[in-house]
Design a protein around this motif. Structure first.
Motif, PDB file in Angstrom:
ATOM      1  N   ALA A  95      35.688  37.023  34.710  1.00  0.00           N
ATOM      2  CA  ALA A  95      36.830  37.927  34.628  1.00  0.00           C
ATOM      3  C   ALA A  95      37.753  37.645  35.794  1.00  0.00           C
ATOM      4  CB  ALA A  95      36.360  39.381  34.642  1.00  0.00           C
ATOM      5  N   ASP A  96      38.917  38.263  35.769  1.00  0.00           N
ATOM      6  CA  ASP A  96      39.852  38.152  36.884  1.00  0.00           C
ATOM      7  C   ASP A  96      39.567  39.191  37.958  1.00  0.00           C
ATOM      8  OD1 ASP A  96      41.628  36.066  35.711  1.00  0.00           O
ATOM      9  OD2 ASP A  96      41.892  37.615  34.179  1.00  0.00           O
ATOM     10  N   VAL A  97      39.127  40.362  37.528  1.00  0.00           N
ATOM     11  CA  VAL A  97      38.759  41.449  38.438  1.00  0.00           C
ATOM     12  C   VAL A  97      37.398  41.967  38.017  1.00  0.00           C
ATOM     13  CG1 VAL A  97      39.357  43.756  39.299  1.00  0.00           C
ATOM     14  CG2 VAL A  97      41.178  42.114  38.774  1.00  0.00           C
ATOM     15  N   PRO A 113      36.499  37.193  41.479  1.00  0.00           N
ATOM     16  CA  PRO A 113      35.627  36.014  41.524  1.00  0.00           C
ATOM     17  C   PRO A 113      36.393  34.783  42.010  1.00  0.00           C
ATOM     18  CG  PRO A 113      35.340  37.196  39.456  1.00  0.00           C
ATOM     19  CD  PRO A 113      36.540  37.796  40.134  1.00  0.00           C
ATOM     20  N   GLN A 114      35.680  33.856  42.647  1.00  0.00           N
ATOM     21  CA  GLN A 114      36.324  32.644  43.138  1.00  0.00           C
ATOM     22  C   GLN A 114      36.995  31.852  42.021  1.00  0.00           C
ATOM     23  OE1 GLN A 114      33.645  30.194  45.377  1.00  0.00           O
ATOM     24  NE2 GLN A 114      34.194  31.126  47.322  1.00  0.00           N
ATOM     25  N   ASN A 115      36.376  31.864  40.836  1.00  0.00           N
ATOM     26  CA  ASN A 115      36.925  31.046  39.753  1.00  0.00           C
ATOM     27  C   ASN A 115      37.811  31.842  38.796  1.00  0.00           C
ATOM     28  OD1 ASN A 115      35.046  32.560  38.404  1.00  0.00           O
ATOM     29  ND2 ASN A 115      33.672  30.860  37.900  1.00  0.00           N
ATOM     30  N   ALA A 116      38.330  32.973  39.255  1.00  0.00           N
ATOM     31  CA  ALA A 116      39.236  33.768  38.415  1.00  0.00           C
ATOM     32  C   ALA A 116      40.480  32.951  38.062  1.00  0.00           C
ATOM     33  CB  ALA A 116      39.641  35.050  39.139  1.00  0.00           C
ATOM     34  N   ALA A 117      40.965  33.126  36.859  1.00  0.00           N
ATOM     35  CA  ALA A 117      42.113  32.343  36.380  1.00  0.00           C
ATOM     36  C   ALA A 117      43.450  32.882  36.881  1.00  0.00           C
ATOM     37  CB  ALA A 117      42.106  32.311  34.850  1.00  0.00           C
ATOM     38  N   HIS A 118      43.511  34.184  37.181  1.00  0.00           N
ATOM     39  CA  HIS A 118      44.799  34.812  37.516  1.00  0.00           C
ATOM     40  C   HIS A 118      44.650  35.642  38.794  1.00  0.00           C
ATOM     41  CE1 HIS A 118      45.998  33.573  33.522  1.00  0.00           C
ATOM     42  NE2 HIS A 118      45.006  34.262  32.991  1.00  0.00           N
ATOM     43  N   LYS A 119      44.491  34.964  39.922  1.00  0.00           N
ATOM     44  CA  LYS A 119      44.194  35.667  41.172  1.00  0.00           C
ATOM     45  C   LYS A 119      45.355  36.511  41.676  1.00  0.00           C
ATOM     46  CE  LYS A 119      40.543  32.641  42.877  1.00  0.00           C
ATOM     47  NZ  LYS A 119      40.035  31.854  44.028  1.00  0.00           N
ATOM     48  N   ALA A 120      46.563  36.010  41.567  1.00  0.00           N
ATOM     49  CA  ALA A 120      47.721  36.780  42.043  1.00  0.00           C
ATOM     50  C   ALA A 120      47.863  38.079  41.255  1.00  0.00           C
ATOM     51  CB  ALA A 120      48.989  35.935  41.930  1.00  0.00           C
ATOM     52  N   GLU A 121      47.729  37.988  39.944  1.00  0.00           N
ATOM     53  CA  GLU A 121      47.818  39.183  39.089  1.00  0.00           C
ATOM     54  C   GLU A 121      46.633  40.122  39.345  1.00  0.00           C
ATOM     55  OE1 GLU A 121      49.899  35.765  37.023  1.00  0.00           O
ATOM     56  OE2 GLU A 121      48.018  36.047  38.120  1.00  0.00           O
ATOM     57  N   ALA A 122      45.469  39.534  39.589  1.00  0.00           N
ATOM     58  CA  ALA A 122      44.276  40.343  39.879  1.00  0.00           C
ATOM     59  C   ALA A 122      44.471  41.146  41.156  1.00  0.00           C
ATOM     60  CB  ALA A 122      43.047  39.441  39.990  1.00  0.00           C
ATOM     61  N   TRP A 123      45.030  40.501  42.179  1.00  0.00           N
ATOM     62  CA  TRP A 123      45.255  41.193  43.453  1.00  0.00           C
ATOM     63  C   TRP A 123      46.279  42.313  43.289  1.00  0.00           C
ATOM     64  CZ3 TRP A 123      43.574  42.978  47.596  1.00  0.00           C
ATOM     65  CH2 TRP A 123      44.384  43.325  48.677  1.00  0.00           C
ATOM     66  N   ASP A 124      47.302  42.096  42.497  1.00  0.00           N
ATOM     67  CA  ASP A 124      48.287  43.146  42.257  1.00  0.00           C
ATOM     68  C   ASP A 124      47.630  44.351  41.589  1.00  0.00           C
ATOM     69  OD1 ASP A 124      51.317  43.836  42.138  1.00  0.00           O
ATOM     70  OD2 ASP A 124      50.593  44.267  40.114  1.00  0.00           O
ATOM     71  N   PHE A 125      46.739  44.087  40.637  1.00  0.00           N
ATOM     72  CA  PHE A 125      46.050  45.181  39.948  1.00  0.00           C
ATOM     73  C   PHE A 125      45.137  45.941  40.916  1.00  0.00           C
ATOM     74  CE2 PHE A 125      42.445  46.900  37.571  1.00  0.00           C
ATOM     75  CZ  PHE A 125      43.107  47.674  36.625  1.00  0.00           C
ATOM     76  N   ILE A 126      44.418  45.225  41.774  1.00  0.00           N
ATOM     77  CA  ILE A 126      43.521  45.879  42.736  1.00  0.00           C
ATOM     78  C   ILE A 126      44.318  46.754  43.700  1.00  0.00           C
ATOM     79  CG2 ILE A 126      41.991  45.447  44.703  1.00  0.00           C
ATOM     80  CD1 ILE A 126      40.870  43.054  43.175  1.00  0.00           C
TER      81      ILE A 126
END
Length: 414
Positions: free
Chosen positions: A79-81, A298-311
């Motif tokens: 997952a991304d988050v 996760p390290q291998n998340a596909a959308h880290k920038a979007e994941a960080w915005d959601f967090i």
């Protein structure tokens, strides 16, 4: 069998990771009831971010954490988050499989002083970097039925002044056909959080030494055994269908859980009992954290920038934290939200009691317990040994010595 189940759950997740053809699909992996927070905010978040589509994947509590650990260990995209419960947090932040968030491009460090300090500490890896941000905490709470206490001629002060008084009140309740607890294990879970020194954890000290063969655990096991021997508990497995049914039917007078349990009672366990339950600080003057939840990438998340915005949206936006607290009774990790005026508002399910003021006091008083990556394993071993004490009359000292030995073997294993 356990590995087969984990691989099966990972396969389910993989099947849900297909990308949306129009918008970026952000996949959130979570568990009940932490998933309710995501579900509550999906519509609003997508409205604010029309280029994002949220896909929530939820597995049961243990399936989620076990499958997540297996997937991270094998570098399988999940997952991304991901949501992580307090009892598992160190296992994951020390795994080396989560994205470090402290520095650019995330710069989580500049937000850390806005969040509950001991939760932030437990979101750090052994390199000191932040790998997870807390969303909520769980001030420990005694839930009780005033009508049951009145029937037995017991006051809330009788019930909470001391552990001896708690058991004596249980005897009076039993005389009226009312059980004190659903499971004697609840008292163990509270007492092992008593008197912990700064910088120590429940099961390990600051140097990683095992603490279970100690007076704190002896007393916890002894109190649980006294309750079981006196027939004061329903002997039901916590979170089982029979356990929920016993609460629903009013067979037990008290429950010891985190503040978040209010939503469980109101939404699915006993919605028909609105107004019948109240809350109080835990017996014996104990203040303890009972759970809490984190988000990580996760390290291998596909959308880290979007994941960080959601967090950031879920953990650092005061309006989101306030809404989730009001709607789901998830006590906010964001300190600004903890000081909000909504704390004084009555909670309808709890008979309009201003219960949040109670939780606010607990949150400000409870000790900062430091997590250890072996906490989940230690908790499981201690639970199994307590079961042997309660059900098979195993000697308490022997049970704790055996628990210590088993945990040490795990810790020392390469």
């Amino acid at each position: 069998m356990g590995n087969m189940i984990c691989r099966g759950m990972v396969a389910i997740w993989l099947g849900l990771l297909a990308t949306d053809s129009i918008a970026t699909t952000l996949t959130i992996a979570s568990y009940p009831n932490f998933d309710a927070s995501v579900r509550e905010m999906i519509s609003e978040y997508e409205k604010l971010n029309p280029e994002i589509k949220i896909r929530l994947v939820s597995l049961s509590y243990y399936d989620h954490h076990n499958s997540l650990y297996t997937a991270l260990k094998t570098n399988t995209p999940i997952a991304d988050v991901v949501g992580i419960e307090q009892g598992f947090i160190s296992k994951f932040v020390y795994s080396g499989k989560l994205t470090a968030l402290s520095h650019a491009p995330f710069d989580a460090e500049k937000y850390s002083d806005r969040l509950t300090p001991f939760m932030v500490v437990n979101g750090r890896g052994n390199d000191g970097q932040l790998y997870a941000l807390p969303a909520d905490i769980g001030p420990g709470t005694l839930f009780y039925r005033p009508d049951k206490l009145q029937q037995a001629g017991v006051s809330i002060d009788d019930l909470t002044r001391s552990w001896e008084g708690f058991i004596q009140a249980g005897l009076k309740l039993k005389a009226q056909g009312i059980l004190l607890l659903a499971n004697a294990e609840e008292i163990k879970d509270v007492y092992i959080r008593t008197g912990i020194k700064s910088g120590e954890g429940i099961y390990f000290d600051a140097a990683g030494r095992v603490l279970v063969n100690s007076p704190r655990f002896v007393t916890a096991f002894t109190l649980a055994k006294q309750i079981r021997s006196a027939g004061l508990d329903a002997r039901l497995q916590i979170w089982s269908n029979d356990w929920a049914e016993s609460i629903r039917r009013g067979h037990v007078a008290t429950l010891m859980m985190g503040a978040w349990f209010t939503d469980h009672l109101a939404s699915w366990i006993a919605p028909q009992d609105a107004g019948r339950w109240r809350v109080h600080q835990l017996p014996g003057g104990v203040y303890a954290n009972w759970g809490g939840s984190y988000y990580a990438i996760p390290q291998n998340a596909a959308h880290k920038a979007e994941a960080w915005d959601f967090i950031r949206y879920m953990t650092l936006a005061p309006q989101v934290q306030r809404h989730l607290f009001t709607k789901l009774d998830t006590f906010p990790a964001l300190q600004q939200a903890q000081a909000d005026e909504l704390m004084s508002q009555p909670v309808s399910y709890l008979g309009n009691q201003p219960a949040r003021l109670l939780w606010q006091t607990a949150a400000q008083t409870m000790p900062a317990i430091v997590a250890n990556k072996h906490d989940a394993y230690a908790a499981d071993i201690v639970r199994k040994q307590l079961d042997l004490v309660l059900d098979n009359d195993k000697d308490i000292q022997q049970a704790l010595a055996d628990a210590e030995r088993q945990i040490q073997r795990k810790v020392q294993r390469p």
